[in-house]
Design a protein around this motif. Sequence first.
Motif, PDB file in Angstrom:
ATOM      1  N   ILE A  81      47.252 -30.021  13.227  1.00 46.11           N
ATOM      2  CA  ILE A  81      46.235 -31.534  13.355  1.00 46.11           C
ATOM      3  C   ILE A  81      47.622 -32.830  13.104  1.00 46.11           C
ATOM      4  O   ILE A  81      46.978 -33.871  12.932  1.00 46.11           O
ATOM      5  N   GLY A  84      49.529 -33.900  15.338  1.00 47.33           N
ATOM      6  CA  GLY A  84      48.826 -35.229  16.048  1.00 47.33           C
ATOM      7  C   GLY A  84      48.909 -36.004  15.715  1.00 47.33           C
ATOM      8  O   GLY A  84      48.828 -37.129  15.963  1.00 47.33           O
ATOM      9  N   ALA A  85      47.961 -35.810  13.813  1.00 44.44           N
ATOM     10  CA  ALA A  85      48.019 -37.470  13.302  1.00 44.44           C
ATOM     11  C   ALA A  85      49.521 -38.184  12.911  1.00 44.44           C
ATOM     12  O   ALA A  85      49.428 -39.412  13.394  1.00 44.44           O
ATOM     13  N   ASP A  88      49.663 -39.907  15.847  1.00 42.22           N
ATOM     14  CA  ASP A  88      49.289 -41.304  16.218  1.00 42.22           C
ATOM     15  C   ASP A  88      49.506 -42.434  15.451  1.00 42.22           C
ATOM     16  O   ASP A  88      49.440 -43.690  15.643  1.00 42.22           O
ATOM     17  N   SER A  96      47.430 -36.214  20.847  1.00 38.62           N
ATOM     18  CA  SER A  96      46.321 -36.824  19.871  1.00 38.62           C
ATOM     19  C   SER A  96      45.413 -36.039  18.243  1.00 38.62           C
ATOM     20  O   SER A  96      45.317 -34.246  18.426  1.00 38.62           O
ATOM     21  N   GLU A  97      45.434 -36.540  17.004  1.00 37.37           N
ATOM     22  CA  GLU A  97      44.897 -35.698  16.097  1.00 37.37           C
ATOM     23  C   GLU A  97      43.808 -34.493  16.869  1.00 37.37           C
ATOM     24  O   GLU A  97      43.270 -33.920  16.487  1.00 37.37           O
ATOM     25  N   LYS A  98      43.115 -35.689  17.358  1.00 35.09           N
ATOM     26  CA  LYS A  98      41.593 -35.681  17.901  1.00 35.09           C
ATOM     27  C   LYS A  98      41.747 -34.455  19.087  1.00 35.09           C
ATOM     28  O   LYS A  98      40.736 -33.253  18.896  1.00 35.09           O
ATOM     29  N   SER A  99      43.199 -34.154  20.299  1.00 34.66           N
ATOM     30  CA  SER A  99      42.641 -33.355  20.589  1.00 34.66           C
ATOM     31  C   SER A  99      43.576 -32.490  20.074  1.00 34.66           C
ATOM     32  O   SER A  99      42.925 -30.948  20.574  1.00 34.66           O
ATOM     33  N   ASN A 101      42.587 -31.351  17.021  1.00 36.36           N
ATOM     34  CA  ASN A 101      41.376 -30.634  15.952  1.00 36.36           C
ATOM     35  C   ASN A 101      40.564 -29.722  16.469  1.00 36.36           C
ATOM     36  O   ASN A 101      40.543 -28.601  16.202  1.00 36.36           O
ATOM     37  N   VAL A 102      40.338 -30.263  18.509  1.00 35.57           N
ATOM     38  CA  VAL A 102      39.471 -29.587  18.598  1.00 35.57           C
ATOM     39  C   VAL A 102      40.684 -27.989  19.042  1.00 35.57           C
ATOM     40  O   VAL A 102      39.456 -26.876  18.988  1.00 35.57           O
ATOM     41  N   ASP A 105      39.908 -25.652  16.693  1.00 34.18           N
ATOM     42  CA  ASP A 105      39.330 -25.374  15.936  1.00 34.18           C
ATOM     43  C   ASP A 105      38.009 -24.278  16.631  1.00 34.18           C
ATOM     44  O   ASP A 105      37.569 -25.027  18.011  1.00 34.18           O
TER      45      ASP A 105
END
Length: 398
Positions: A81, A84-85, A88, A96-99, A101-102, A105
């Motif tokens: 993550i 990804g950050a 971004d 991306s950080e959002k992708s 993260n999923v 997790d």
Amino acid sequence: MFGIVIGASSESIFAIGEAKKLGLTVLAFDGDKRAPGLAVADEAYVVDIRKPEKVYEILDKKGVTRENGMILPVPIGRYLISAGAVNDHYGLVGLSEKSANVCTDKYLFHKLLSESGFRNAKCQLIKSGEIPQPEPVYPSIVKPRFGAGSRGVWQIDNKKQWEDFVKQTPIEEDYVVETLVEGTEYGVDAMIIDGDFKLVLLRKKMLTPPPARQCVGYYSVLGPEEEEWRKDVSKYLQKISNLLGLTNTILHADIIRREGNLPFVIELSARPSGHRLHDVFTPLVTGINMIECYIQLVQGRVDNVKGKIEHKEKDKEESYLIHYFDMENCEVTKIPTEEALRRKYPLVGYECHLTKGYQEKVVDGHSVMGRGYFILKGKKEEELVELSKRFLREYVGE
């Protein structure tokens, strides 16, 4: 151009070397000053990679921008993550950080895919410090919510095994309990290029028996008789990649081949596979160096990368097996020389860190990966199984 490494473990060294060959200046970040990748990077920074703002401070001073920077893809767990950050923050190519993260997790991953119809299994979350309840449906798989590399994965078949797990495993982190999906497990190496899924290699897993289901080897899946299965996997993972918003990234996944050739994704992450796969096994079998391809992709050489992957030799007559030294509860009595082994076996890759002495039980990836590996070439899976058994007996005597 700058190549940025978030998490400079030993498994980052390959990417660092490839980037330096291609003329990139490598900036490596890790919270552990002893991280092996720091020693081989052009510039090493000891920072808490859980806090991407600490990384920004240094990258800003170096003058990193969208035009001159890229994250180098390396095997890493939860703190993907942070990579990804950084992407971004600077508008870099990659996930991306959002992708991220999923992807990292397991509980969020399950929820998103389940709600979208891609994962028909039950999943229970056990939060850190909680007493696990209710009792799961058997059989189930229990694993850390944020774990990677098959760490802490257990198959639970009955109430006694569940009670043993609860007693033996300190619930100091989140866990997930999932319904066991029956079938054969595979690993996937792939790239997402402008949103298109490109399969590089499909690998069939060799697993230890329950309850600790650890991968101790992989067979290459290359023959034309498996072409339909490769197509099914590609179509399925293309849809999941779209759902996760992945584009222009390396990807690895673990999937199950259910009855009727139906794929079921166990895990998927936008990073290279570890365990000497992306850096040794996959290039050996396919001729594709995904790190080199990724760097070229970021530099705008998209057609060149697509051409390499689409025209890779996939219908070879030979199959390949990478096998880790998984002998357990036995005594290593001798260490043959590589030269002697090559005279007796179709050995095409080898790294051994075994020493003489008693070998403990294999309970997780860490208990076996540090021992090394060997790669054999043969005509069929059955032949490779027998060869690998003979090979391992070279170390334990009669």
